[in-house]
Motif scaffolding. Structure first.
Motif, short mmCIF file in Angstrom:
data_model
loop_
_atom_site.label_atom_id
_atom_site.label_comp_id
_atom_site.label_asym_id
_atom_site.label_seq_id
_atom_site.Cartn_x
_atom_site.Cartn_y
_atom_site.Cartn_z
N SER A 224 45.77 31.36 31.48
CA SER A 224 44.93 31.69 32.63
C SER A 224 44.85 30.56 33.65
O SER A 224 44.83 30.79 34.86
CB SER A 224 43.52 32.07 32.17
N TRP A 227 48.38 30.60 35.43
CA TRP A 227 48.78 31.83 36.13
C TRP A 227 47.65 32.46 36.96
O TRP A 227 47.93 33.27 37.84
CB TRP A 227 49.27 32.88 35.12
N PRO A 232 47.14 36.37 40.96
CA PRO A 232 48.17 35.44 40.51
C PRO A 232 48.28 34.22 41.42
O PRO A 232 48.16 34.33 42.65
CB PRO A 232 49.46 36.28 40.56
N LYS A 233 48.47 33.07 40.81
CA LYS A 233 48.69 31.85 41.60
C LYS A 233 50.12 31.86 42.15
O LYS A 233 50.96 32.64 41.68
CB LYS A 233 48.45 30.62 40.72
N ALA A 238 53.41 38.24 37.81
CA ALA A 238 52.40 39.26 38.12
C ALA A 238 53.04 40.63 37.98
O ALA A 238 54.27 40.79 37.98
CB ALA A 238 51.87 39.07 39.54
N SER A 243 47.64 39.28 38.06
CA SER A 243 48.15 38.24 37.17
C SER A 243 48.54 38.80 35.81
O SER A 243 47.87 39.69 35.27
CB SER A 243 47.11 37.14 36.99
#
Length: 538
Positions: A224, A227, A232-233, A238, A243
């Motif tokens: 977590s 990501w 989503p980062k 994703a 995410s």
């Protein structure tokens, strides 16, 4: 005279058994924290990156989570004492492999796989062996000491790792674990293992479903921070714009639901289940398991936040950081050992509530004391309170869960209990870390945006580049990065000020979440019995 000698001999044997079980719990917990201060050194030594070592730590947690419930059943099949000793041998082989590891694959095989499998056999067996070697009235003290040994290992881990890495080598930590395992095997000969009335069988389908369910769910939690929990980062995986963490956690929950449905089907057909679903209808058991979950969530969150404040925000060494955490260990041990001894007839529910309130008071006090001008001394009183709360919970919860079922189901309960604590620990660390980074990022970007010394174009570029999260950096680390980037002194000063304020905001946010978790835990204390356990459930 003979009676007195017999009583004295039984007491001595009980102390030896308790020492062996507590030492096993200490070793299992030690690996969760001992190398956190030495990750960069270990990475350089085995020719990998920091990410590679963090992956090894993650894999260790995953292996434990996946095999904890099957490990409890294996103990019921081959005998709890035998499972404990075989698990210790496997764990010792893993420690020896890690100590000699020349590269990351060997490190993964030793640390992550062998030690994880060993822990999955040892931890459920410890729960069952306490039940089998101590009468009901002595179990709260025994469980308290065993649980305290694990928490103290987590607290002392950074200090032990710091000493070994600074003055010797990180490899000596794992070599020392081999020596401790040998000592445990010698002491374990005094452990009594009650023979099973009948030889159970292992449910392979249930074992597969539980392992996959817990493993997939914990993998999602552990990823977590990298990501993102929902959104989503940048460059993170994703699906449908969400995410992958969400999908992994949902898949894990679905697999666990299928596991419970499969177990219910076996029970209906009068076959041997891995875990009897009827256990989840046991109010006392589920109350104890829920409190274990919250205890480990808050505990591991604290052990994540406080060392960061001491080592990064204040710049303390690993040794000084470990020394500052010692007060927690003292009150934890004192509460875990003395509460059952001095107050054997105390209401478990009342003790647990007071323990949760102590956790809450410690988190709130630390939240209030954190300040830009605060020193390392501000953590002392909060950690004393948090240690007191952990010790109070440790003194009751083990006996609460095991006394809720017949002794022959203690290994089964041990597997479920350790799976729950593993979930709590994983979520506590991930939640504290992600909330801290999110608050840190927001505060840092707001700080530089509002600072007139920072040109708008620099602010815009920073906002885009740091969208995935601002790293938790010390002033020295940030200064070195700014110098390398050729940033002017005025902008650098503004960035340092924003970073210092953002660090505190991030730490406060994480502590606030842990305080909230403590408040939520209070709502579940009604399931804890108000009278001490005196005999196993019929």
């Amino acid at each position: 005279m003979g009676s007195g000698a017999g009583t004295s001999g039984k007491a001595a044997a009980g102390r030896v058994v308790l020492l062996a079980l507590a030492a096993g719990q200490f070793l299992m917990a030690l690996d969760s924290s001992v190398m956190n201060v030495s990750i960069a050194t270990v990475a350089d030594d085995v020719g990998t990156t920091v990410t590679g070592i963090q992956g090894a730590i993650t894999a260790y947690t995953l292996v434990m989570a996946m095999f904890m419930i099957p490990g409890g059943k294996v103990g019921a099949i081959i005998g709890r004492k035998r499972a404990f000793m075989i698990g210790s041998v496997i764990y010792g082989c893993g420690s020896a492999t890690t100590a000699l590891a020349p590269n990351l694959p060997v490190l993964l095989a030793g640390w992550s796989f062998l030690e994880g499998i060993g822990a999955a056999l040892i931890l459920p067996a410890i729960v069952a062996l306490v039940a089998g070697n101590f009468p009901p009235e002595r179990r709260p003290a025994a469980y308290g000491l065993v649980a305290a040994a694990g928490a103290v290992a987590i607290a002392l881990g950074p200090l032990i790792g710091g000493v070994a890495t600074t003055y010797f080598s990180w490899r000596w930590v794992f070599a020392g674990e081999v020596v401790v395992v040998l000592g445990i095997l010698v002491l374990a000969r005094r452990i009594v293992d009650a023979p099973a009335a009948e030889r159970p069988r292992i449910d392979l389908v249930g074992a597969l479903l539980s392992a996959l369910g817990l493993g997939v769910f914990v993998l999602g939690v552990l990823r977590s921070g990298e990501w993102g929990w929902f959104r989503p980062k940048p460059d993170a995986p994703a699906w449908l714009g969400i995410s992958l963490v969400v999908w992994l956690m949902l898949a894990g929950l679905l697999l666990l639901w299928l596991f419970l449905r499969w177990e219910a089907r076996l029970v209906a057909r009068h076959a041997e289940p891995l875990v009897d679903p009827a256990l989840l209808a046991n109010r006392q058991l589920t109350g104890g398991l829920t409190m274990f979950f919250f205890q480990y969530l808050v505990q591991m969150g604290v052990f994540f936040v406080v060392p960061l404040y001491l080592s990064v925000a204040l710049g303390l060494s690993a040794l000084a950081t470990g020394a500052r955490i010692l007060p927690l260990s003292l009150t934890l041990l004192a509460a875990a050992v003395l509460i059952p001894r001095l107050l054997p007839d105390a209401s478990p529910r009342r003790v647990v509530r007071l323990g949760v309130l102590a956790l809450l008071a410690g988190a709130v006090l630390l939240l209030a004391l954190l300040d830009a001008d605060a020193g390392a001394e501000v953590v002392t009183v909060p950690l004393l309170l948090i240690g007191l709360g952990m010790g109070a919970l440790a003194s009751q919860l083990g006996a609460v869960t095991v006394s809720a079922v017949p002794d022959e189901q203690s290994a089964e309960v041990g597997g479920v209990q350790n799976a729950v604590t593993n979930l709590g620990a994983s979520i506590g660390t991930a939640l504290a870390g992600s909330i801290m980074i999110a608050a840190l990022t927001s505060s840092f970007l707001t700080g530089i945006a509002q600072n007139p010394a920072v040109p708008p174009e620099v602010t815009d570029r920073a906002t885009v580049q740091l969208e995935g999260g601002v790293p938790f950096l010390s002033d020295a680390q940030l200064t070195a990065a700014l110098d390398e980037a050729g940033v002017g002194p005025e902008v650098a000063g503004a960035a340092l000020d924003a970073n210092a304020a953002a660090r505190l905001d991030g730490l406060r946010a994480a502590l606030a979440v842990l305080a909230l978790a403590s408040v939520l835990a209070l709502f579940f204390t009604r399931r804890i019995p108000s009278t001490p356990p005196r005999s196993p459930a019929p």
